[in-house]
Design a protein around this motif. Structure first.
Motif, PDB file in Angstrom:
ATOM      1  N   MET A 277       7.515  36.065  -1.491  1.00 55.55           N
ATOM      2  CA  MET A 277       7.047  34.763  -1.921  1.00 55.55           C
ATOM      3  C   MET A 277       6.777  33.892  -0.707  1.00 55.55           C
ATOM      4  O   MET A 277       7.615  33.750   0.168  1.00 55.55           O
ATOM      5  CB  MET A 277       8.097  34.118  -2.830  1.00 55.55           C
ATOM      6  N   GLN A 278       5.603  33.300  -0.671  1.00 51.88           N
ATOM      7  CA  GLN A 278       5.198  32.487   0.461  1.00 51.88           C
ATOM      8  C   GLN A 278       5.566  31.036   0.210  1.00 51.88           C
ATOM      9  O   GLN A 278       5.357  30.503  -0.865  1.00 51.88           O
ATOM     10  CB  GLN A 278       3.685  32.618   0.654  1.00 51.88           C
ATOM     11  N   SER A 279       6.161  30.382   1.218  1.00 50.66           N
ATOM     12  CA  SER A 279       6.499  28.967   1.055  1.00 50.66           C
ATOM     13  C   SER A 279       5.254  28.117   1.272  1.00 50.66           C
ATOM     14  O   SER A 279       4.403  28.425   2.093  1.00 50.66           O
ATOM     15  CB  SER A 279       7.592  28.561   2.040  1.00 50.66           C
ATOM     16  N   LYS A 280       5.179  27.032   0.499  1.00 46.35           N
ATOM     17  CA  LYS A 280       4.026  26.136   0.584  1.00 46.35           C
ATOM     18  C   LYS A 280       4.388  24.928   1.426  1.00 46.35           C
ATOM     19  O   LYS A 280       5.469  24.386   1.312  1.00 46.35           O
ATOM     20  CB  LYS A 280       3.611  25.674  -0.813  1.00 46.35           C
ATOM     21  N   ASN A 281       3.459  24.529   2.278  1.00 47.51           N
ATOM     22  CA  ASN A 281       3.617  23.274   2.996  1.00 47.51           C
ATOM     23  C   ASN A 281       3.125  22.162   2.099  1.00 47.51           C
ATOM     24  O   ASN A 281       2.141  22.322   1.393  1.00 47.51           O
ATOM     25  CB  ASN A 281       2.801  23.293   4.290  1.00 47.51           C
ATOM     26  N   SER A 282       3.817  21.055   2.144  1.00 46.71           N
ATOM     27  CA  SER A 282       3.365  19.930   1.351  1.00 46.71           C
ATOM     28  C   SER A 282       3.176  18.720   2.251  1.00 46.71           C
ATOM     29  O   SER A 282       3.771  18.617   3.318  1.00 46.71           O
ATOM     30  CB  SER A 282       4.354  19.630   0.229  1.00 46.71           C
ATOM     31  N   VAL A 283       2.350  17.816   1.791  1.00 47.15           N
ATOM     32  CA  VAL A 283       2.028  16.609   2.549  1.00 47.15           C
ATOM     33  C   VAL A 283       3.236  15.678   2.529  1.00 47.15           C
ATOM     34  O   VAL A 283       3.870  15.477   1.492  1.00 47.15           O
ATOM     35  CB  VAL A 283       0.789  15.913   1.943  1.00 47.15           C
ATOM     36  N   ASN A 284       3.540  15.116   3.672  1.00 41.94           N
ATOM     37  CA  ASN A 284       4.623  14.152   3.786  1.00 41.94           C
ATOM     38  C   ASN A 284       4.108  12.808   3.260  1.00 41.94           C
ATOM     39  O   ASN A 284       3.568  11.993   4.005  1.00 41.94           O
ATOM     40  CB  ASN A 284       5.080  14.035   5.239  1.00 41.94           C
ATOM     41  N   THR A 285       4.290  12.598   1.974  1.00 44.01           N
ATOM     42  CA  THR A 285       3.774  11.379   1.330  1.00 44.01           C
ATOM     43  C   THR A 285       4.467  10.135   1.852  1.00 44.01           C
ATOM     44  O   THR A 285       3.855   9.062   1.880  1.00 44.01           O
ATOM     45  CB  THR A 285       3.918  11.463  -0.195  1.00 44.01           C
ATOM     46  N   ASN A 286       5.712  10.280   2.292  1.00 41.49           N
ATOM     47  CA  ASN A 286       6.418   9.118   2.835  1.00 41.49           C
ATOM     48  C   ASN A 286       5.721   8.547   4.063  1.00 41.49           C
ATOM     49  O   ASN A 286       5.733   7.335   4.278  1.00 41.49           O
ATOM     50  CB  ASN A 286       7.870   9.473   3.170  1.00 41.49           C
ATOM     51  N   MET A 287       5.134   9.416   4.868  1.00 48.74           N
ATOM     52  CA  MET A 287       4.399   8.944   6.052  1.00 48.74           C
ATOM     53  C   MET A 287       3.207   8.094   5.641  1.00 48.74           C
ATOM     54  O   MET A 287       2.928   7.065   6.261  1.00 48.74           O
ATOM     55  CB  MET A 287       3.911  10.121   6.899  1.00 48.74           C
ATOM     56  N   ILE A 288       2.504   8.526   4.604  1.00 47.06           N
ATOM     57  CA  ILE A 288       1.336   7.790   4.133  1.00 47.06           C
ATOM     58  C   ILE A 288       1.771   6.438   3.565  1.00 47.06           C
ATOM     59  O   ILE A 288       1.191   5.399   3.902  1.00 47.06           O
ATOM     60  CB  ILE A 288       0.560   8.596   3.077  1.00 47.06           C
ATOM     61  N   ILE A 289       2.795   6.467   2.728  1.00 47.25           N
ATOM     62  CA  ILE A 289       3.283   5.231   2.113  1.00 47.25           C
ATOM     63  C   ILE A 289       3.783   4.262   3.183  1.00 47.25           C
ATOM     64  O   ILE A 289       3.489   3.059   3.136  1.00 47.25           O
ATOM     65  CB  ILE A 289       4.382   5.547   1.075  1.00 47.25           C
ATOM     66  N   ARG A 290       4.532   4.778   4.160  1.00 49.92           N
ATOM     67  CA  ARG A 290       5.036   3.943   5.252  1.00 49.92           C
ATOM     68  C   ARG A 290       3.891   3.326   6.053  1.00 49.92           C
ATOM     69  O   ARG A 290       3.930   2.149   6.408  1.00 49.92           O
ATOM     70  CB  ARG A 290       5.936   4.781   6.163  1.00 49.92           C
ATOM     71  N   PHE A 291       2.853   4.124   6.317  1.00 49.33           N
ATOM     72  CA  PHE A 291       1.691   3.626   7.052  1.00 49.33           C
ATOM     73  C   PHE A 291       1.022   2.502   6.281  1.00 49.33           C
ATOM     74  O   PHE A 291       0.704   1.457   6.854  1.00 49.33           O
ATOM     75  CB  PHE A 291       0.689   4.766   7.305  1.00 49.33           C
ATOM     76  N   MET A 292       0.811   2.715   4.982  1.00 49.73           N
ATOM     77  CA  MET A 292       0.162   1.691   4.156  1.00 49.73           C
ATOM     78  C   MET A 292       0.999   0.406   4.145  1.00 49.73           C
ATOM     79  O   MET A 292       0.446  -0.695   4.240  1.00 49.73           O
ATOM     80  CB  MET A 292      -0.040   2.206   2.733  1.00 49.73           C
ATOM     81  N   LYS A 293       2.313   0.556   4.055  1.00 48.86           N
ATOM     82  CA  LYS A 293       3.201  -0.605   4.031  1.00 48.86           C
ATOM     83  C   LYS A 293       3.166  -1.345   5.371  1.00 48.86           C
ATOM     84  O   LYS A 293       3.048  -2.569   5.406  1.00 48.86           O
ATOM     85  CB  LYS A 293       4.629  -0.156   3.705  1.00 48.86           C
ATOM     86  N   ASN A 294       3.257  -0.599   6.468  1.00 43.80           N
ATOM     87  CA  ASN A 294       3.237  -1.209   7.804  1.00 43.80           C
ATOM     88  C   ASN A 294       1.929  -1.933   8.084  1.00 43.80           C
ATOM     89  O   ASN A 294       1.915  -2.972   8.756  1.00 43.80           O
ATOM     90  CB  ASN A 294       3.495  -0.166   8.884  1.00 43.80           C
ATOM     91  N   GLU A 295       0.837  -1.369   7.597  1.00 41.67           N
ATOM     92  CA  GLU A 295      -0.485  -1.963   7.812  1.00 41.67           C
ATOM     93  C   GLU A 295      -0.836  -2.981   6.724  1.00 41.67           C
ATOM     94  O   GLU A 295      -1.917  -3.565   6.765  1.00 41.67           O
ATOM     95  CB  GLU A 295      -1.555  -0.867   7.860  1.00 41.67           C
ATOM     96  N   LYS A 296       0.071  -3.139   5.757  1.00 46.08           N
ATOM     97  CA  LYS A 296      -0.131  -4.065   4.628  1.00 46.08           C
ATOM     98  C   LYS A 296      -1.435  -3.764   3.881  1.00 46.08           C
ATOM     99  O   LYS A 296      -2.251  -4.643   3.617  1.00 46.08           O
ATOM    100  CB  LYS A 296      -0.094  -5.518   5.096  1.00 46.08           C
ATOM    101  N   LEU A 297      -1.614  -2.476   3.561  1.00 41.97           N
ATOM    102  CA  LEU A 297      -2.823  -2.015   2.880  1.00 41.97           C
ATOM    103  C   LEU A 297      -2.519  -1.661   1.437  1.00 41.97           C
ATOM    104  O   LEU A 297      -1.511  -1.011   1.152  1.00 41.97           O
ATOM    105  CB  LEU A 297      -3.377  -0.763   3.571  1.00 41.97           C
ATOM    106  N   THR A 298      -3.400  -2.062   0.552  1.00 43.04           N
ATOM    107  CA  THR A 298      -3.314  -1.593  -0.826  1.00 43.04           C
ATOM    108  C   THR A 298      -3.880  -0.178  -0.853  1.00 43.04           C
ATOM    109  O   THR A 298      -4.508   0.279   0.113  1.00 43.04           O
ATOM    110  CB  THR A 298      -4.144  -2.490  -1.768  1.00 43.04           C
ATOM    111  N   LYS A 299      -3.673   0.505  -1.957  1.00 43.41           N
ATOM    112  CA  LYS A 299      -4.262   1.839  -2.099  1.00 43.41           C
ATOM    113  C   LYS A 299      -5.773   1.766  -1.934  1.00 43.41           C
ATOM    114  O   LYS A 299      -6.375   2.606  -1.269  1.00 43.41           O
ATOM    115  CB  LYS A 299      -3.927   2.441  -3.466  1.00 43.41           C
TER     116      LYS A 299
END
Length: 68
Positions: free
Chosen positions: A1-23
């Motif tokens: 069974m191969q492990s899947k890499n997943s996107v670090n969503t926390n990094m995206i959310i943190r970036f949006m918060k730091n930059e004060k960006l809406t989705k």
């Protein structure tokens, strides 16, 4: 069974918060749709690599940094 890499969503959310960006603002900067961003944030794996690439460009990171 191969492990899947997943996107670090926390990094995206943190970036949006730091930059004060809406989705909507973040998506406009990245050139992606809100539906695509929501797929990524919800952990769905049927997202095109180009969308991830566009996000990394805006965030100023390498693609490998966004995967956990």
């Amino acid at each position: 069974m191969q492990s899947k890499n997943s996107v670090n969503t926390n990094m995206i959310i943190r970036f949006m918060k730091n930059e004060k960006l809406t989705k909507k603002e973040f998506c406009k900067r990245c050139g992606i749709g809100i539906k695509t961003l929501n797929k990524i944030l919800n952990g769905q794996d049927n997202v095109r690599v180009i969308a991830i690439y566009k996000i990394t460009i805006v965030m100023g990171i390498n693609m490998s940094q966004l995967y956990c």
